[in-house]
Design a protein around this motif. Structure first.
Motif, PDB file in Angstrom:
ATOM      1  N   UNK A 130       6.598   0.454  -3.092  1.00 17.79           N
ATOM      2  CA  UNK A 130       7.177  -0.759  -3.239  1.00 17.79           C
ATOM      3  C   UNK A 130       6.543  -1.674  -2.046  1.00 17.79           C
ATOM      4  N   UNK A 131       6.614  -0.912  -0.788  1.00 19.24           N
ATOM      5  CA  UNK A 131       6.003  -1.722   0.449  1.00 19.24           C
ATOM      6  C   UNK A 131       4.533  -1.947   0.225  1.00 19.24           C
ATOM      7  N   UNK A 132       3.799  -1.005  -0.258  1.00 19.70           N
ATOM      8  CA  UNK A 132       2.347  -1.470  -0.305  1.00 19.70           C
ATOM      9  C   UNK A 132       2.363  -2.720  -1.310  1.00 19.70           C
ATOM     10  N   UNK A 133       2.965  -2.697  -2.511  1.00 17.98           N
ATOM     11  CA  UNK A 133       2.978  -3.951  -3.547  1.00 17.98           C
ATOM     12  C   UNK A 133       3.464  -5.091  -2.823  1.00 17.98           C
ATOM     13  N   UNK A 134       4.495  -5.099  -2.058  1.00 22.79           N
ATOM     14  CA  UNK A 134       5.070  -6.285  -1.360  1.00 22.79           C
ATOM     15  C   UNK A 134       3.981  -6.656  -0.349  1.00 22.79           C
ATOM     16  N   UNK A 135       3.403  -5.969   0.333  1.00 21.89           N
ATOM     17  CA  UNK A 135       2.439  -6.373   1.514  1.00 21.89           C
ATOM     18  C   UNK A 135       1.493  -7.052   0.788  1.00 21.89           C
ATOM     19  N   UNK A 136       0.973  -6.691  -0.423  1.00 13.93           N
ATOM     20  CA  UNK A 136      -0.122  -7.378  -0.987  1.00 13.93           C
ATOM     21  C   UNK A 136       0.606  -8.852  -1.561  1.00 13.93           C
ATOM     22  N   UNK A 137       1.646  -8.708  -2.063  1.00 14.98           N
ATOM     23  CA  UNK A 137       2.358 -10.115  -2.793  1.00 14.98           C
ATOM     24  C   UNK A 137       2.486 -11.289  -1.656  1.00 14.98           C
ATOM     25  N   UNK A 138       2.921 -10.607  -0.321  1.00 16.43           N
ATOM     26  CA  UNK A 138       3.156 -11.589   0.898  1.00 16.43           C
ATOM     27  C   UNK A 138       2.457 -11.910   1.725  1.00 16.43           C
ATOM     28  N   UNK A 139       1.258 -11.384   1.372  1.00 16.17           N
ATOM     29  CA  UNK A 139      -0.092 -11.382   2.374  1.00 16.17           C
ATOM     30  C   UNK A 139      -0.031 -10.603   3.588  1.00 16.17           C
ATOM     31  N   UNK A 140       0.578  -9.611   3.706  1.00 17.19           N
ATOM     32  CA  UNK A 140       1.007  -8.873   5.036  1.00 17.19           C
ATOM     33  C   UNK A 140       0.013  -8.242   5.603  1.00 17.19           C
ATOM     34  N   UNK A 141      -0.972  -7.631   4.569  1.00 20.45           N
ATOM     35  CA  UNK A 141      -1.913  -6.823   4.695  1.00 20.45           C
ATOM     36  C   UNK A 141      -3.231  -7.575   5.037  1.00 20.45           C
ATOM     37  N   UNK A 142      -3.771  -7.698   6.121  1.00 20.07           N
ATOM     38  CA  UNK A 142      -5.135  -8.625   6.297  1.00 20.07           C
ATOM     39  C   UNK A 142      -6.201  -7.425   6.920  1.00 20.07           C
ATOM     40  N   UNK A 143      -6.158  -7.466   8.217  1.00 21.46           N
ATOM     41  CA  UNK A 143      -7.393  -6.777   8.729  1.00 21.46           C
ATOM     42  C   UNK A 143      -7.555  -5.331   8.809  1.00 21.46           C
ATOM     43  N   UNK A 144      -6.338  -4.632   8.626  1.00 20.09           N
ATOM     44  CA  UNK A 144      -6.097  -3.202   8.672  1.00 20.09           C
ATOM     45  C   UNK A 144      -5.032  -2.604   9.650  1.00 20.09           C
ATOM     46  N   UNK A 145      -4.913  -3.408  10.770  1.00 19.20           N
ATOM     47  CA  UNK A 145      -4.010  -2.685  11.509  1.00 19.20           C
ATOM     48  C   UNK A 145      -2.610  -2.576  10.963  1.00 19.20           C
ATOM     49  N   UNK A 146      -2.348  -3.372   9.831  1.00 19.99           N
ATOM     50  CA  UNK A 146      -1.023  -3.431   9.151  1.00 19.99           C
ATOM     51  C   UNK A 146      -0.886  -2.245   8.446  1.00 19.99           C
ATOM     52  N   UNK A 147      -1.989  -1.232   8.208  1.00 19.99           N
ATOM     53  CA  UNK A 147      -1.631  -0.220   7.529  1.00 19.99           C
ATOM     54  C   UNK A 147      -0.543   0.820   8.463  1.00 19.99           C
ATOM     55  N   UNK A 148      -0.608   0.937   9.534  1.00 18.71           N
ATOM     56  CA  UNK A 148       0.377   1.294  10.258  1.00 18.71           C
ATOM     57  C   UNK A 148       1.834   0.936  10.056  1.00 18.71           C
ATOM     58  N   UNK A 149       1.787  -0.495  10.245  1.00 17.19           N
ATOM     59  CA  UNK A 149       3.188  -1.091   9.931  1.00 17.19           C
ATOM     60  C   UNK A 149       3.614  -0.720   8.562  1.00 17.19           C
ATOM     61  N   UNK A 150       3.041  -0.642   7.540  1.00 22.86           N
ATOM     62  CA  UNK A 150       3.249  -0.529   6.038  1.00 22.86           C
ATOM     63  C   UNK A 150       4.060   0.858   6.356  1.00 22.86           C
ATOM     64  N   UNK A 151       3.457   1.861   6.915  1.00 18.17           N
ATOM     65  CA  UNK A 151       4.080   3.289   7.087  1.00 18.17           C
ATOM     66  C   UNK A 151       5.413   3.241   7.987  1.00 18.17           C
ATOM     67  N   UNK A 152       5.635   2.406   8.903  1.00 15.97           N
ATOM     68  CA  UNK A 152       6.736   2.484   9.747  1.00 15.97           C
ATOM     69  C   UNK A 152       7.912   1.658   9.109  1.00 15.97           C
ATOM     70  N   UNK A 153       7.481   0.673   8.175  1.00 15.30           N
ATOM     71  CA  UNK A 153       8.456   0.079   7.513  1.00 15.30           C
ATOM     72  C   UNK A 153       9.070   0.651   6.189  1.00 15.30           C
ATOM     73  N   UNK A 154       8.010   1.496   5.712  1.00 13.72           N
ATOM     74  CA  UNK A 154       8.454   2.151   4.490  1.00 13.72           C
ATOM     75  C   UNK A 154       9.428   3.311   4.886  1.00 13.72           C
ATOM     76  N   UNK A 155       8.973   3.898   6.093  1.00  9.40           N
ATOM     77  CA  UNK A 155      10.164   4.783   6.701  1.00  9.40           C
ATOM     78  C   UNK A 155      11.757   4.078   6.868  1.00  9.40           C
ATOM     79  N   UNK A 156      11.468   2.911   7.581  1.00  5.53           N
ATOM     80  CA  UNK A 156      12.521   2.086   7.509  1.00  5.53           C
ATOM     81  C   UNK A 156      13.384   2.052   6.343  1.00  5.53           C
TER      82      UNK A 156
END
Length: 198
Positions: A130-156
């Protein structure tokens, strides 16, 4: 004018400057040959098994190889990004037994039996987390630094299924986002939490 073997004109001039100043040459001013000799010392190799995304992966690593290098190199999992390479930006975040860590600050030989989860491991059977899908839908994933953020918020949201915006901001506080998409990350995380609850 000829020069001694291994000593360039630049080395000679920079040495003269430091001598005139009455100071020793700093480490960065040493001849390149000396620096290369220091880094070319043979490193010991170890046969290890990394459990990555549910699969045991045997490989041979040098003592100095970081987990990030092992993942991106011999294991070919390039979703883990290496940016600052000193634990300052968190782009290289992975999970060790479900806890987010900077893989550039973790030696591969120190992982032991702990489970490593990368951004590739969040998806299950080609179904995005769900985090990966939401990152796509909300334009949260852009340059690649965000992959680390996706893991942190998925853990949250794994430990807190109903986070607030402040919880998300705390979870990503150690992450650098070059694109400035922090508000998108917060919105995506809250949306993913709702999806998981539903």
């Amino acid at each position: 004018m000829g020069s001694d073997e291994g000593l360039s004109r630049r080395d000679l001039l920079s040495g003269s400057v430091y001598a005139a100043l009455g100071t020793g040459a700093p480490n960065w001013a040493l001849p390149a040959a000396a620096a290369e000799a220091e880094t070319s010392k043979p490193a010991s190799a170890h046969d290890i098994v990394l459990r990555v995304n549910g699969v045991d992966r045997p490989l041979k690593v040098e003592s100095r190889m970081t987990l990030a290098e092992a993942l991106r190199g011999p294991l070919g999992l390039t979703g883990t990004k290496i940016a600052c390479n000193r634990g300052a930006c968190s782009a290289c975040t992975v999970w060790l037994d479900g806890t987010p860590v900077c893989s550039c600050m973790t030696f591969a030989v120190e992982v032991g039996p702990r489970e490593v989860t990368t951004i590739e491991g969040l998806a299950k059977d080609d179904v995005l987390h769900p985090v990966q899908q939401a990152f796509i839908e909300h334009d949260a994933m852009q340059c690649g630094f965000c992959t680390g953020m996706a893991l942190s918020v998925a853990a949250l949201i794994a430990r807190n299924p109903d986070p607030t915006a402040e919880d998300v901001e705390r979870a990503i506080s150690g992450h650098v986002c070059r694109c400035g998409s922090y508000p998108h990350v917060v919105a995506a995380t809250l949306a993913a939490a709702k999806t998981r609850k539903g």
